[in-house]
Design an enzyme around this catalytic site. Structure first.
Site, PDB file in Angstrom:
ATOM      1  N   GLY A   1       0.031   5.505  -9.255  1.00 24.66           N
ATOM      2  CA  GLY A   1       1.040   6.349  -8.397  1.00 24.66           C
ATOM      3  C   GLY A   1       2.236   5.972  -7.921  1.00 24.66           C
ATOM      4  O   GLY A   1       2.937   5.423  -9.095  1.00 24.66           O
TER       5      GLY A   1
ATOM      6  N   VAL B   1       4.755   3.733  -7.231  1.00 28.26           N
ATOM      7  CA  VAL B   1       5.122   2.845  -7.640  1.00 28.26           C
ATOM      8  C   VAL B   1       4.679   2.825  -9.239  1.00 28.26           C
ATOM      9  O   VAL B   1       5.464   2.502 -10.020  1.00 28.26           O
ATOM     10  CB  VAL B   1       4.605   0.913  -6.845  1.00 28.26           C
ATOM     11  CG1 VAL B   1       5.237   0.052  -7.967  1.00 28.26           C
ATOM     12  CG2 VAL B   1       4.939   1.062  -5.656  1.00 28.26           C
ATOM     13  N   GLY B   2       3.648   2.512  -9.629  1.00 26.01           N
ATOM     14  CA  GLY B   2       3.478   2.135 -10.792  1.00 26.01           C
ATOM     15  C   GLY B   2       4.059   2.997 -12.316  1.00 26.01           C
ATOM     16  O   GLY B   2       4.473   2.910 -12.923  1.00 26.01           O
TER      17      GLY B   2
ATOM     18  N   LYS C   1       5.973  -4.594  12.392  1.00 25.38           N
ATOM     19  CA  LYS C   1       4.912  -3.644  12.492  1.00 25.38           C
ATOM     20  C   LYS C   1       4.628  -2.937  13.344  1.00 25.38           C
ATOM     21  O   LYS C   1       4.254  -3.186  14.487  1.00 25.38           O
ATOM     22  CB  LYS C   1       4.597  -4.099  11.644  1.00 25.38           C
ATOM     23  CG  LYS C   1       3.727  -3.249  10.642  1.00 25.38           C
ATOM     24  CD  LYS C   1       4.370  -2.624   9.345  1.00 25.38           C
ATOM     25  CE  LYS C   1       3.155  -2.410   8.309  1.00 25.38           C
ATOM     26  NZ  LYS C   1       4.094  -2.696   7.189  1.00 25.38           N
TER      27      LYS C   1
ATOM     28  N   GLY D   1      -3.313   0.162 -11.224  1.00 20.73           N
ATOM     29  CA  GLY D   1      -2.590   1.137 -10.669  1.00 20.73           C
ATOM     30  C   GLY D   1      -1.403   2.630 -11.144  1.00 20.73           C
ATOM     31  O   GLY D   1       0.397   2.130 -10.789  1.00 20.73           O
TER      32      GLY D   1
END
Ligand code: NAD
Length: 371
Positions: free
Chosen positions: A179, A181-182, A77, A177
């Site tokens: 977005g 993903v949702g 990361k 959510g």
């Protein structure tokens, strides 16, 4: 040497690099956690306020997620310390300076994360020739547009159903959510006969026991409006969505949305974590005690990184989606079976499986090492 190795344990991190380019104001850190399975894949986050230890935890989460997904990649990361809302031209300079600074860190493959996107990855790729999450004109697979993570989540749910004696036909689903993903997981589940009884976004939620129309919701979102403006149904506050009775509850928004404070209101048989660390560990322990099955984040939401890894290896969209389906179903079954057999939570079972896979990869290395 004390402080420098404060973050170290038996798996990593292999490298912690501070990057500083005063002429353009670049300050960044890179944590390459473990590369025993192959070069680390992990996002580049642009944010003013991420600590080194947080970056290291996110890098470890990627090591475990990639190992769990069976990818030939370790985890890493990086963080560029800056406000992501700066003008595009300034952003480009910082991203290019960052890419130049990591040009020799060839065991790290950058990807998009909070504050960066496919355009930023195109700049990184232009500088150093490696990045995932690229735009289509550079061979990228637009994973958020296609719903790679939602696709994986839907298959994780499919594999978990027999463990909680549910079927998708008529199953009541709540999605927090709406977005990238949702909205996609909702779409894939409805195609299999599930009914979406409530959804929410940052402004609040909407519920209807008879089911919500996903096309209407999508129209609202693409017009820049909120799901709370859906005609019909019952309006909910952002937190009310936790208590909507359902069979399957899907967090796909933010961390720590379910904690000791509200976990007793959750009424579902299955939770599939689309978001990263959406529940506190106390809340998860409580659900395990109550017999609610939780598919942990780094198992359930691996569709995106599998897609990114497949893109890196030159796969087509359909091959990437087939791989996500296969891996998510297999991994979910393995985790839930081990959880049952050993009487531990799915998260503990998944962590044990992932760590064992990383250790096995390390055993193949000359120094038995992380790096
Ligand atoms: P997104 O920005 O596309 O969507 C997030 C949605 O959550 C938006 O609709 C937003 O309005 C809503 N939201 C914000 N705060 C909320 C709140 N308090 N209550 C209800 N809704 C709220 O983000 P995304 O890409 O869909 O990611 C969602 C989560 O999934 C994040 O935790 C992300 O880290 C994780 N995740 C995403 C991917 C991916 O492929 N995009 C992969 C793995 C994990």
């Amino acid at each position: 040497m004390g402080d420098v190795f404060e973050l170290a344990d038996e798996l990593g991190p292999a490298r912690v690099v501070h990057l500083h380019e005063p002429t353009v104001g670049l300050k960044a850190i890179l944590v390459v956690d473990n590369v025993a399975a192959g070069p680390a894949i992990g996002g580049v986050r642009m944010a003013p306020d991420v600590s080194l230890s947080e970056c290291a935890r996110l890098a470890r989460a990627m090591t475990l997620k990639n190992a769990m997904a069976g990818l030939s990649h370790g985890g890493g990361k990086s963080v560029i310390f800056a406000d992501p809302k700066r003008p595009e031209a300034e952003k480009q300079i910082l991203i290019r300076a960052f890419a130049h600074a990591i040009r020799t860190e060839d065991r790290y493959i950058p990807g998009p994360d909070m504050g960066t996107n496919e355009r930023c990855m195109a700049w990184v790729h232009d500088e150093i020739g490696r990045a995932v999450g690229l735009p289509p004109e550079l061979g990228g697979i637009p994973l958020d547009q296609l719903g790679a993570t939602g696709w994986g989540l839907a298959h994780a749910i499919g594999a978990a159903l027999p463990f909680c004696k549910l079927t998708l036909k008529g199953a009541r689903v709540v999605v927090q959510g709406f977005g990238s993903v949702g909205r996609h997981v909702a779409r894939f589940l409805v195609a299999e006969g599930a009914v979406i009884v409530a959804v929410s976004d940052s402004r609040g939620g909407i519920s209807h026991p008879g089911g919500l129309d996903l096309d209407r919701l999508a129209e609202l979102k693409s017009a820049g409006r909120s799901v709370t403006e859906y005609p019909g149904g019952t309006a909910l506050s952002a937190d009310d969505i936790v208590g909507v009775p359902c069979d399957i509850w899907i967090p796909a928004a933010r961390p720590d949305v379910v904690s000791e404070r509200n976990v007793d209101r959750l009424q579902a048989r299955l939770v599939a974590q689309g978001a990263n660390i959406p529940f506190t560990s106390g809340a998860e322990r409580d659900l395990h005690r109550r017999g609610v099955l939780v598919i942990p984040d780094f198992v359930a939401n691996a569709g995106g990184v599998i897609c990114a890894a497949m893109e890196y290896h030159g796969a087509t969209r359909s091959a990437a989606f087939a791989a996500i389906e296969e891996m998510l179903r297999e991994n979910t079954r393995e985790v839930l079976q081990q959880s049952l057999d050993e009487g531990v939570s799915p998260r503990d079972a998944a962590a044990a499986i992932a760590v064992q896979r990383v250790r096995r990869a390390m055993d193949n290395r000359r120094w038995g090492g992380a790096g």
